[in-house]
Write a protein that holds these residues in place. Structure first.
Motif, PDB file in Angstrom:
ATOM      1  N   CYS A 126      23.439  28.607 -29.353  1.00 49.90           N
ATOM      2  CA  CYS A 126      22.928  30.037 -29.497  1.00 49.90           C
ATOM      3  C   CYS A 126      22.771  30.882 -27.953  1.00 49.90           C
ATOM      4  O   CYS A 126      22.502  29.756 -27.240  1.00 49.90           O
ATOM      5  CB  CYS A 126      21.458  30.503 -29.951  1.00 49.90           C
ATOM      6  N   PHE A 127      23.056  32.090 -27.957  1.00 47.68           N
ATOM      7  CA  PHE A 127      23.640  32.984 -26.435  1.00 47.68           C
ATOM      8  C   PHE A 127      22.017  33.884 -26.621  1.00 47.68           C
ATOM      9  O   PHE A 127      22.591  34.754 -27.316  1.00 47.68           O
ATOM     10  CB  PHE A 127      24.952  32.650 -26.657  1.00 47.68           C
ATOM     11  N   PRO A 128      21.304  34.135 -26.152  1.00 48.02           N
ATOM     12  CA  PRO A 128      19.884  34.896 -25.878  1.00 48.02           C
ATOM     13  C   PRO A 128      20.839  36.064 -24.893  1.00 48.02           C
ATOM     14  O   PRO A 128      21.582  36.165 -24.518  1.00 48.02           O
ATOM     15  CB  PRO A 128      19.569  34.457 -25.026  1.00 48.02           C
ATOM     16  N   HIS A 129      20.209  37.251 -25.438  1.00 45.24           N
ATOM     17  CA  HIS A 129      20.865  38.431 -24.957  1.00 45.24           C
ATOM     18  C   HIS A 129      20.108  38.525 -23.152  1.00 45.24           C
ATOM     19  O   HIS A 129      19.354  38.107 -22.848  1.00 45.24           O
ATOM     20  CB  HIS A 129      19.458  39.290 -25.617  1.00 45.24           C
ATOM     21  N   ALA A 130      20.144  40.346 -22.385  1.00 48.36           N
ATOM     22  CA  ALA A 130      19.759  40.298 -21.627  1.00 48.36           C
ATOM     23  C   ALA A 130      18.524  40.251 -21.446  1.00 48.36           C
ATOM     24  O   ALA A 130      17.855  40.824 -22.137  1.00 48.36           O
ATOM     25  CB  ALA A 130      20.966  42.035 -21.176  1.00 48.36           C
ATOM     26  N   GLY A 131      17.886  39.518 -20.456  1.00 46.42           N
ATOM     27  CA  GLY A 131      16.550  38.961 -20.539  1.00 46.42           C
ATOM     28  C   GLY A 131      15.481  38.583 -20.651  1.00 46.42           C
ATOM     29  O   GLY A 131      14.693  38.048 -21.049  1.00 46.42           O
ATOM     30  N   GLY A 132      16.912  37.716 -22.431  1.00 46.02           N
ATOM     31  CA  GLY A 132      16.186  36.403 -23.113  1.00 46.02           C
ATOM     32  C   GLY A 132      16.048  35.239 -22.126  1.00 46.02           C
ATOM     33  O   GLY A 132      17.161  35.129 -21.729  1.00 46.02           O
TER      34      GLY A 132
ATOM     35  N   ALA B 222      16.003  31.298 -24.040  1.00 43.92           N
ATOM     36  CA  ALA B 222      16.204  30.094 -25.115  1.00 43.92           C
ATOM     37  C   ALA B 222      15.233  30.622 -25.869  1.00 43.92           C
ATOM     38  O   ALA B 222      15.212  30.004 -27.007  1.00 43.92           O
ATOM     39  CB  ALA B 222      16.260  28.448 -24.183  1.00 43.92           C
ATOM     40  N   SER B 223      13.664  30.209 -25.983  1.00 44.72           N
ATOM     41  CA  SER B 223      12.628  30.204 -26.466  1.00 44.72           C
ATOM     42  C   SER B 223      12.552  31.621 -27.673  1.00 44.72           C
ATOM     43  O   SER B 223      12.321  31.320 -28.773  1.00 44.72           O
ATOM     44  CB  SER B 223      11.294  30.452 -26.305  1.00 44.72           C
TER      45      SER B 223
ATOM     46  N   TYR C 107      19.585  30.257 -19.130  1.00 43.67           N
ATOM     47  CA  TYR C 107      20.260  31.052 -17.867  1.00 43.67           C
ATOM     48  C   TYR C 107      19.137  30.617 -17.085  1.00 43.67           C
ATOM     49  O   TYR C 107      18.449  30.949 -16.923  1.00 43.67           O
ATOM     50  CB  TYR C 107      20.311  32.701 -17.928  1.00 43.67           C
ATOM     51  N   PRO C 108      19.893  31.161 -15.601  1.00 43.28           N
ATOM     52  CA  PRO C 108      19.140  31.005 -14.423  1.00 43.28           C
ATOM     53  C   PRO C 108      18.066  32.339 -14.133  1.00 43.28           C
ATOM     54  O   PRO C 108      18.477  33.519 -14.996  1.00 43.28           O
ATOM     55  CB  PRO C 108      19.964  31.060 -13.455  1.00 43.28           C
TER      56      PRO C 108
END
Length: 259
Positions: A25-31, A33-34, A54-55
Motif C-alpha cells: 500500500c502507498f499513502p497519499h500526499a502528506g500521508g 504508513a499508519s 515516505y521520508p
C-alpha cells in the motif's frame, strides 16, 4: 499495534509470512504508513500487507522529504526487490500513492518480479496533467487545500505546532505530484488495473480516472464509490471487498505451490 518489521521504507504491521499474496500500500500526499493500519489488520492473515513509509513524517520526520515520484519509486522498488519471494504482489495506492504504485509497478516489471495487479485510487491517469501549483501556496493556502479535501483531522489543522511538523511533508509531496510527468515511451503494464474514485471528488473526475485503461494490456475495471477525495475512509468496507476480490482473482498459476 502488533510487531512490525524494522525497515525505513516498508512497514509490515501484521506479518503474515504464510499468506499466498503480498499487498503493498502507498499513502497519499502528506500521508503516512499508519493510514493503512486498519487495512493491514482487516486483511491479515489472508494477505501479507506491506505499507510504504515516505521520508519526512512520523518516525522519519527528521529526514528530507523526497520531492520526486521517480526517486520514491526507485527506493521502494529496491526495497521490495531485496525482500522478494515467490509470492505475487498486488499494489494499492491512493492519490499520490497511485502514481508511486504505478511507477513501482514498472520498476518491478523491469526486474521480472511483478506485480500481479494494480489498484489505483483517487487519482487521474498518469498521462493526464493539470496546471496546479498547490505546493507554491502560502501555508494558509496549503491548509485551505487540505480542508477542501477533508483528508486531515480538523483539530490538527488548528494546532500550530502540529502544522509546523506536517506542512513540509505535505508541501514536498504536492511538489512531487504536481511536477510528475509520465516518461515518453512508457509501455502499458501487463497486469490488470482496477481504478477506484469517489463520485464527488473535488479534484478528480470519473473520466480522468477511466484514463487508467490505456495503461494496461491485461484488463481494466472502474469502480465509483460514494464520497469525496477520501471516500475510502467512509467506504472502507467496499474498498476492502475490492482488494479481497483482486486477491481472489489472481490466477492459480501465479500463486506459490504449497509443500
Amino acid at each position: 499495534m502488533t510487531a512490525q518489521t524494522e525497515d525505513l521504507w516498508i512497514r509490515n504491521f501484521h506479518p503474515a509470512p504464510d499468506a499466498a499474496v503480498r499487498l503493498v500500500c502507498f499513502p497519499h500526499a502528506g500521508g503516512s504508513a499508519s493510514f493503512y493500519f486498519p487495512v493491514s489488520r482487516a486483511l491479515a492473515p489472508g494477505a501479507d500487507v506491506f505499507v510504504a513509509q515516505y521520508p519526512g513524517r512520523q518516525d522519519r520526520r527528521t529526514e528530507p522529504v523526497v520531492t520526486d515520484i521517480g526517486e520514491l519509486a526507485d527506493r521502494i522498488a529496491d526495497d521490495l526487490a531485496a525482500r522478494a519471494d515467490d509470492r505475487p504482489i498486488v499494489l494499492f495506492g491512493h492519490s499520490m500513492g497511485a502514481l508511486v504504485a504505478f511507477e513501482v509497478a514498472h520498476r518491478l516489471r523491469a526486474r521480472g518480479t511483478g506485480p500481479a495487479s494494480l489498484v489505483a485510487s483517487g487519482r487521474r491517469a498518469p498521462h493526464l496533467y493539470r496546471d496546479d501549483a498547490v505546493h507554491r501556496r502560502s501555508d494558509e493556502g496549503l491548509v485551505a487545500e487540505l480542508k477542501d479535501l477533508s483528508g486531515t483531522d480538523a483539530g490538527l489543522l488548528g494546532d500550530d505546532e502540529i502544522l509546523r511538523m506536517i506542512l513540509p511533508a505535505i508541501r514536498g509531496d504536492y511538489r512531487a505530484v504536481e511536477t510528475y510527468r509520465l516518461a515518453d515511451g512508457t509501455a502499458p503494464l501487463d497486469c490488470p488495473v482496477l481504478a477506484l474514485v469517489g463520485d464527488s471528488d473535488p479534484r478528480v473526475d470519473v473520466d480522468e480516472v477511466r484514463g487508467w485503461e490505456r495503461h494496461t494490456t491485461a484488463g481494466f475495471a472502474l469502480e465509483v464509490l460514494p464520497g469525496g477525495h477520501f471516500y475510502l475512509v467512509r467506504e472502507q468496507a467496499a474498498v476492502l471487498a475490492a482488494l479481497r476480490e483482486r486477491i481472489a482473482a489472481l490466477p492459480a498459476s501465479s500463486l506459490p505451490v504449497a509443500g
